[in-house]
Write an enzyme that holds these catalytic residues in place. Structure first.
Site, PDB file in Angstrom:
ATOM      1  N   ARG A  46     -32.457 -18.936  19.574  1.00 45.88           N
ATOM      2  CA  ARG A  46     -33.450 -19.836  20.993  1.00 45.88           C
ATOM      3  C   ARG A  46     -32.384 -21.622  21.197  1.00 45.88           C
ATOM      4  O   ARG A  46     -31.832 -21.776  20.492  1.00 45.88           O
ATOM      5  CB  ARG A  46     -35.034 -20.339  19.663  1.00 45.88           C
ATOM      6  CG  ARG A  46     -36.138 -18.599  19.548  1.00 45.88           C
ATOM      7  CD  ARG A  46     -36.782 -19.268  18.582  1.00 45.88           C
ATOM      8  NE  ARG A  46     -37.845 -17.708  18.060  1.00 45.88           N
ATOM      9  CZ  ARG A  46     -37.138 -16.955  17.573  1.00 45.88           C
ATOM     10  NH1 ARG A  46     -36.511 -16.809  17.074  1.00 45.88           N
ATOM     11  NH2 ARG A  46     -38.385 -16.209  17.619  1.00 45.88           N
ATOM     12  N   LYS A  69     -37.319 -19.935  13.683  1.00 40.22           N
ATOM     13  CA  LYS A  69     -38.895 -20.240  14.057  1.00 40.22           C
ATOM     14  C   LYS A  69     -39.201 -19.120  12.422  1.00 40.22           C
ATOM     15  O   LYS A  69     -40.260 -19.380  11.789  1.00 40.22           O
ATOM     16  CB  LYS A  69     -39.324 -18.858  14.666  1.00 40.22           C
ATOM     17  CG  LYS A  69     -40.838 -18.990  14.947  1.00 40.22           C
ATOM     18  CD  LYS A  69     -40.631 -18.301  16.243  1.00 40.22           C
ATOM     19  CE  LYS A  69     -42.788 -18.592  17.225  1.00 40.22           C
ATOM     20  NZ  LYS A  69     -42.697 -17.610  18.303  1.00 40.22           N
ATOM     21  N   HIS A 121     -36.918 -19.374  27.464  1.00 45.83           N
ATOM     22  CA  HIS A 121     -37.186 -18.127  26.504  1.00 45.83           C
ATOM     23  C   HIS A 121     -36.261 -16.720  27.431  1.00 45.83           C
ATOM     24  O   HIS A 121     -36.413 -15.987  26.676  1.00 45.83           O
ATOM     25  CB  HIS A 121     -38.339 -18.431  26.666  1.00 45.83           C
ATOM     26  CG  HIS A 121     -39.150 -16.798  25.502  1.00 45.83           C
ATOM     27  ND1 HIS A 121     -38.810 -17.040  24.421  1.00 45.83           N
ATOM     28  CD2 HIS A 121     -39.972 -15.975  26.109  1.00 45.83           C
ATOM     29  CE1 HIS A 121     -39.260 -15.541  23.973  1.00 45.83           C
ATOM     30  NE2 HIS A 121     -39.523 -15.278  25.139  1.00 45.83           N
ATOM     31  N   ARG A 124     -33.086 -15.039  26.123  1.00 41.83           N
ATOM     32  CA  ARG A 124     -33.421 -14.035  24.839  1.00 41.83           C
ATOM     33  C   ARG A 124     -34.113 -13.497  25.654  1.00 41.83           C
ATOM     34  O   ARG A 124     -33.264 -11.949  25.150  1.00 41.83           O
ATOM     35  CB  ARG A 124     -34.228 -15.058  24.138  1.00 41.83           C
ATOM     36  CG  ARG A 124     -34.885 -14.908  22.428  1.00 41.83           C
ATOM     37  CD  ARG A 124     -35.439 -15.476  21.910  1.00 41.83           C
ATOM     38  NE  ARG A 124     -36.744 -15.083  21.116  1.00 41.83           N
ATOM     39  CZ  ARG A 124     -36.076 -14.279  19.692  1.00 41.83           C
ATOM     40  NH1 ARG A 124     -34.349 -14.543  18.920  1.00 41.83           N
ATOM     41  NH2 ARG A 124     -36.896 -14.308  19.007  1.00 41.83           N
ATOM     42  N   HIS A 147     -37.106 -10.109  14.588  1.00 44.86           N
ATOM     43  CA  HIS A 147     -38.545 -10.061  14.521  1.00 44.86           C
ATOM     44  C   HIS A 147     -39.469  -9.254  12.872  1.00 44.86           C
ATOM     45  O   HIS A 147     -38.805  -8.275  12.751  1.00 44.86           O
ATOM     46  CB  HIS A 147     -39.349  -9.216  15.453  1.00 44.86           C
ATOM     47  CG  HIS A 147     -39.373  -9.459  16.809  1.00 44.86           C
ATOM     48  ND1 HIS A 147     -38.989  -9.202  18.211  1.00 44.86           N
ATOM     49  CD2 HIS A 147     -39.686 -10.536  17.099  1.00 44.86           C
ATOM     50  CE1 HIS A 147     -39.180 -10.504  19.086  1.00 44.86           C
ATOM     51  NE2 HIS A 147     -39.489 -11.049  18.450  1.00 44.86           N
ATOM     52  N   TYR A 156     -40.474  -6.946  24.385  1.00 47.50           N
ATOM     53  CA  TYR A 156     -39.102  -7.706  25.153  1.00 47.50           C
ATOM     54  C   TYR A 156     -38.982  -6.298  25.276  1.00 47.50           C
ATOM     55  O   TYR A 156     -37.616  -6.829  26.150  1.00 47.50           O
ATOM     56  CB  TYR A 156     -38.226  -8.259  24.299  1.00 47.50           C
ATOM     57  CG  TYR A 156     -38.608  -9.685  23.806  1.00 47.50           C
ATOM     58  CD1 TYR A 156     -38.091 -10.639  23.615  1.00 47.50           C
ATOM     59  CD2 TYR A 156     -39.750 -10.066  22.575  1.00 47.50           C
ATOM     60  CE1 TYR A 156     -37.896 -12.220  23.391  1.00 47.50           C
ATOM     61  CE2 TYR A 156     -39.612 -11.179  22.457  1.00 47.50           C
ATOM     62  CZ  TYR A 156     -39.132 -11.702  22.698  1.00 47.50           C
ATOM     63  OH  TYR A 156     -39.310 -13.549  22.213  1.00 47.50           O
TER      64      TYR A 156
END
Length: 175
Positions: A46, A69, A121, A124, A147, A156
């Site tokens: 990110r 995150k 974003h 990514r 994730h 994604y």
């Protein structure tokens, strides 16, 4: 239950990536934005994770992203040339300064149109889409993205129309 529409996600083609990087080189006066863009494209970091890199996070051919995150640190290998460039940049500048607005200005200048809220974003998502289109598997991509669920990673996995057309080759022939 209330149904919420899924946000539209976008990704950049190779030509768009080249155009964006060239636009940044030509028009941005920020000394960090070009390299930060390349870091995000190469590592799925990110933007804030990339900006927080310090020299101690650049070791043995890998970048270690902290304060992510998810709260978990993750290390990602990078190409040797990029690794050397990041090392030299951080030796010279000591840190990356806030560069998000410089990136957004360059993106606007490039003329690349993205869905609302997709500015950084998209970098990514671009990595993830190209990874998947080039034959990467969804479980590896889940680990790379950091994730916790496969469902999040599946967001994604959107593919280009050309790539989806090749799926026809794998359909069973019932005739």
């Amino acid at each position: 239950m209330i149904r919420l529409d899924e946000r539209e996600l976008s990704w950049l083609t190779i030509e768009q990536i080249r155009h964006l990087l060239k636009t940044i080189e030509e028009f941005s006066q920020n000394p960090h934005v070009h390299l930060l863009t390349r870091i995000c494209l190469a590592t799925v970091a990110r933007w804030g994770e990339a900006e927080n890199l310090q020299l101690r996070h650049v070791q043995e051919g890998k970048l270690t992203f902290v304060n992510t995150k998810s709260g978990k640190s993750r290390s990602v290998p990078v190409a040797p040339e990029l690794f050397k460039e990041i090392w030299k940049h951080l030796e010279k500048h000591e840190e990356f300064s806030f560069s998000l607005s410089a990136f957004r200005r360059a993106l606007d200048k490039s003329g690349i149109k993205l869905p609302t809220g997709q500015a950084v974003h998209v970098l990514r998502h671009t990595f993830a889409s190209h990874f998947f289109m080039n034959g990467g598997d969804i479980l590896s991509l889940q680990k790379i993205l950091g994730h916790s669920t496969i469902a999040m990673t599946m967001r994604y996995s959107h593919l280009s129309e050309d790539h989806l057309c090749t799926a026809v080759r794998f359909f069973p022939n019932y005739n």
